[in-house]
Design an enzyme around this catalytic site. Sequence first.
Site, PDB file in Angstrom:
ATOM      1  N   GLU A   1       1.150   6.890  -6.517  1.00  0.00           N
ATOM      2  CA  GLU A   1       0.071   7.887  -6.605  1.00  0.00           C
ATOM      3  C   GLU A   1       0.635   9.314  -6.622  1.00  0.00           C
ATOM      4  O   GLU A   1       0.212  10.155  -7.416  1.00  0.00           O
ATOM      5  CB  GLU A   1      -0.855   7.681  -5.403  1.00  0.00           C
ATOM      6  CG  GLU A   1      -1.974   8.649  -5.237  1.00  0.00           C
ATOM      7  CD  GLU A   1      -2.575   8.511  -3.828  1.00  0.00           C
ATOM      8  OE1 GLU A   1      -3.047   7.408  -3.494  1.00  0.00           O
ATOM      9  OE2 GLU A   1      -2.538   9.494  -3.069  1.00  0.00           O
TER      10      GLU A   1
ATOM     11  N   LYS B   1       0.834  -1.209   0.000  1.00  0.00           N
ATOM     12  CA  LYS B   1       0.000   0.000   0.000  1.00  0.00           C
ATOM     13  C   LYS B   1       0.869   1.260   0.000  1.00  0.00           C
ATOM     14  O   LYS B   1       0.548   2.273  -0.625  1.00  0.00           O
ATOM     15  CB  LYS B   1      -0.926  -0.007   1.216  1.00  0.00           C
ATOM     16  CG  LYS B   1      -1.754   1.280   1.419  1.00  0.00           C
ATOM     17  CD  LYS B   1      -2.632   1.592   0.227  1.00  0.00           C
ATOM     18  CE  LYS B   1      -3.735   2.582   0.534  1.00  0.00           C
ATOM     19  NZ  LYS B   1      -3.380   3.751   1.279  1.00  0.00           N
TER      20      LYS B   1
END
Lengths: 343, 343, 343, 343
Positions: free
Chosen positions: D197, D190
């Site tokens: 991102e 993650k």
Amino acid sequence: MQIGVIGLGRMGGNICRRLMKAGHGCVVFDADAKPREALAKEGAIAAASLEAMVKAFTGKPRAVWVMLPAGRITEETVAHLGTLLQPDDIVIDGGNSFYKDDIRRAKELAQKRIRYVDCGTSGGIWGIERGYCMMIGGDKAVVDHLDPIFAALAPGRGDIPRTRGRTNGDARAEQGYIHAGPPGAGHFVKMIHNGIEYGLMQAYAEGFDILRNKDSEDLPEEERFELNVADIAEVWRRGSVISSWLLDLGAAALAKDPQLKGFSGFVQDSGEGRWTIEAAIEEAVPAEVLSSALFARFRSRQGHTFAEKVLSAMRLGFGGHVEGQGPADPDAGSGMPSKDAAK
Amino acid sequence: MQIGVIGLGRMGGNICRRLMKAGHGCVVFDADAKPREALAKEGAIAAASLEAMVKAFTGKPRAVWVMLPAGRITEETVAHLGTLLQPDDIVIDGGNSFYKDDIRRAKELAQKRIRYVDCGTSGGIWGIERGYCMMIGGDKAVVDHLDPIFAALAPGRGDIPRTRGRTNGDARAEQGYIHAGPPGAGHFVKMIHNGIEYGLMQAYAEGFDILRNKDSEDLPEEERFELNVADIAEVWRRGSVISSWLLDLGAAALAKDPQLKGFSGFVQDSGEGRWTIEAAIEEAVPAEVLSSALFARFRSRQGHTFAEKVLSAMRLGFGGHVEGQGPADPDAGSGMPSKDAAK
Amino acid sequence: MQIGVIGLGRMGGNICRRLMKAGHGCVVFDADAKPREALAKEGAIAAASLEAMVKAFTGKPRAVWVMLPAGRITEETVAHLGTLLQPDDIVIDGGNSFYKDDIRRAKELAQKRIRYVDCGTSGGIWGIERGYCMMIGGDKAVVDHLDPIFAALAPGRGDIPRTRGRTNGDARAEQGYIHAGPPGAGHFVKMIHNGIEYGLMQAYAEGFDILRNKDSEDLPEEERFELNVADIAEVWRRGSVISSWLLDLGAAALAKDPQLKGFSGFVQDSGEGRWTIEAAIEEAVPAEVLSSALFARFRSRQGHTFAEKVLSAMRLGFGGHVEGQGPADPDAGSGMPSKDAAK
Amino acid sequence: MQIGVIGLGRMGGNICRRLMKAGHGCVVFDADAKPREALAKEGAIAAASLEAMVKAFTGKPRAVWVMLPAGRITEETVAHLGTLLQPDDIVIDGGNSFYKDDIRRAKELAQKRIRYVDCGTSGGIWGIERGYCMMIGGDKAVVDHLDPIFAALAPGRGDIPRTRGRTNGDARAEQGYIHAGPPGAGHFVKMIHNGIEYGLMQAYAEGFDILRNKDSEDLPEEERFELNVADIAEVWRRGSVISSWLLDLGAAALAKDPQLKGFSGFVQDSGEGRWTIEAAIEEAVPAEVLSSALFARFRSRQGHTFAEKVLSAMRLGFGGHVEGQGPADPDAGSGMPSKDAAK
């Protein structure tokens, strides 16, 4: 509507096919007879020369879509068309020309009252099926005139949801094409598109690199993970913030071979990534990520840079550091901080 | 003043010599008998073990300079000294330890009333002649106590002109050493020093790379220059804004071989460059240049990164681009913008 | 030798002075009467126009040093000189022109048999005293002809030690000037010089930034140091690997005011830093550090970039993150990782 | 299956709702009574303390999902749960904890035979509707045991097309969740997700910045375009190579206000972006783009950096350059190369 297409490679050929499927007529030319014969069988009028092609049009004004590699061949073809076409005829450069070339060509052709349109065309080999996203530069009248062509090539609204809050703006954008501005504006927007593309690709690439090296022997054993990058790419496609079409492609490649053994990692770049940085510099806009992505490609194509040799020479100079012997060296992957003496 | 020195490599041995030349006495230890015997001949008291070394001191408090590679060996040696030394004795870590380790060690040793000093030591193999620039962390009393040692190692004012406008501040700075702050502050400042060093080196390296590639066949013939990088490095040493000691070293290397053929370009990094970036991140300070310099070293040690393979895989995915075959490929050095078709 | 100097600002005026001190004669012109009258008092022949200046020469061939801001004014002045000078006369552009302009101008003037030399001149306001480091482009004959001028302006060998191992190469390099190559080569080398300068400056700047923020309240209390950046800059000048002339300047500024309160941090850039990146791109040379240094300057001149607003808008979009209110916000300096909820 | 949820903010509350909708039972706790009462009305069992919550479970083993901001509060909550739960019970950290904390906690809890699962959860405020993409770390047995929970939260296959060539691998990936590896692996994946991102967002942001500044007065008039960034964002969603979910969000924000006037451009970062760079450094993986994206956020939160003041001070030092006065200065936006004299 009848349209000429010059250059029948990966992109040009499929553009014809998509246009013909939509009911448009195509007059095609390629220096190579094979693809033009193939398209003739599919319903196009094939011409063996630019001259023949121009004559093969059945109506006026003629519109010719040039789909060639950016650079000299496009330049020469556009210039040649300028000698063959007549007032009101239209040249569309659908390739990846530098937008300042568009501005110049539009002016040159305008002197003969030939109209020039630059159309940045995204979609790659999937465009025939998925449609092409088009960013168009040119005068309003000519772009409007060509609308049936653009509408046929564009993906259309499809099942992509509408953007919340979008209540005005160019309706064509929701079909997958826009009239970006005067000549040059189309390729400028496409250029930035490709610049962004480099940045996005590099962001994913670095992330996967960090994932894959998480089992490095340089790490403390309890902090090593053997991660399945193919599964990770797949799961990110589904509900995550970073889902994208590029990730879809990455997931497909990793599903086929998580090691990507079929690739050496030698990465070409085309002009747009470079020109994007030049545009940023002209505007004094910081473009750290887009430039880093470009430089990573430059670096990928060299065994070692001269810069790296300068570093090694300086390190020897001040610290007596003899450099590792390259990737075959036992220290190659390590760069372990604790191994270096103070200098 | 008598001082112990542990670790008689490039740095430790020369530190002894410079101290003895200044009239200080040295008690030395190294796991390797050869360098300690060499120093014994030059006047040092050589000990065959840490224990023997500690016993060999003729007065108190003892001060022991540890000059070992950062990491486990320094950690273990400091811990071992903690069991051998007595209250008021001093451990000086002259290596490149991570400053948070200093903070911890100082606390641990303080429980035994042993005093800890961290001394970042710059100067490399030239230090014996040029003196060492030292950045010192520790309590004021102990740093003051050791002043004769630091003064002897430092370059002194020499013929370096005084800084205009400098009227106050630590007078020791003009001698080439400072008391930077509490334990850890010395190595922290040295760490940033090395982080800057990476950035400076990379700036020069990139500049020379651009100079050297100015005769690239990818450039228009009239814009190619065959530049003499050795002469350029030399001239920049003289009156230019970018003259520096690192440039002096670069000029020497290029004078010897302008192609730097003796170097592969495989560039190690030590901990400080990495920790500098981590410090920047902890402080939320942008450190673009220092991080780029570090990453260039990481990259230099690999044939290709996995990231690059991901890029190639994605390019094949959207554009059908088959990658070049590596540096042997005819397109290898080019990446010519005009050669890529639109995608 | 008699030489004309056009542009009597910071650089041009001092160049005259240094030349006259060495026994050369100067014919000077500036649009502003004040500096030319000042130089007339110091022994120069002052002219009130370009025409008058050209006539004021007492011998031939004339050599005119143009020392004006790069860009239009230099371009126009060189063009104007092209109409006033005669065959064999020489134009020297001592400013910071783009090297491709030099290549073009040299060709244009060659049609009139006027000779063109581009001379990248480093040294800034200290040059009058320290001498100027010069990188010269032009034909061998004309560069040789002007040698007395360059020799007078150059710093000469001074007390800078000779480079070890330097046994051949251009002897002028050790005097502080080189004949780099054909027209354009001088400014090309100077351009890279400035590109490197940006990189070096940014490396120091980031390092000092990390030092200064080491007392940030975001850090655990035991890991905070209040560091004296003025003392640190000073000590690094003495015996460290990163000593340099730029560091000397930094040390002087920090000695005067360690907070640098007199500066806002709004940093201009001139053309060379930009053109260096464009040159790197044309050659496909990775230039991470040099480009980062340039972008940091771009960023320094803006309150916020549009890019940053796009980031904020996206964060609101996916995470409902409402952005901080700018530097006045209580969270401003923190960006504390632990404060953000999962998204 | 019954599950406890601690922390009922944006994420935790919606997770409950999605679980209850799928037929699972929720026992909830939040320090704030309001959200827990709200969820009680929707069918959850609300508890007023951790103790009460643990007692409220109707079966064993209990599984408690902690959905709190990473950092101290999560740490303390997990520790507290460790004192309340019994052997075989399960703690799931669904937040954004640092993966090395997971490794440690899993070990600590294992001593009490309490099982620990880290679950990186992506999806933001859209997750309730779109489903959550989950990356899970923990022992196989416990992850399998919790499968009904993960399956309910995940988006499921939906209408996202299957990846071509994907024939094996974890079938759960196609449902939107994976078992990434042992404790810590979930949050590690993650973390990299968020690092990517940042890079993706910055790539888009820079691209839009260059588009928007194409009408800058610094550019030659004929090269300026006034581009409609809202339309451009929209068209790129449709058939282009750079379509993505993040672009969808950008398009929505630009459709609402192409100037993004509602945003100041002050951009927070959370821990994952930082830890991603640290992980890259530990593995010696170059991460130019991901680090640049992080640094851009750091920079966005400051009026000016100290680094920039150092640059200005040096420029004044060597060139006598007086800096612009900030954005109000007439030169503010320009940085025009031609305005700077040679130095």
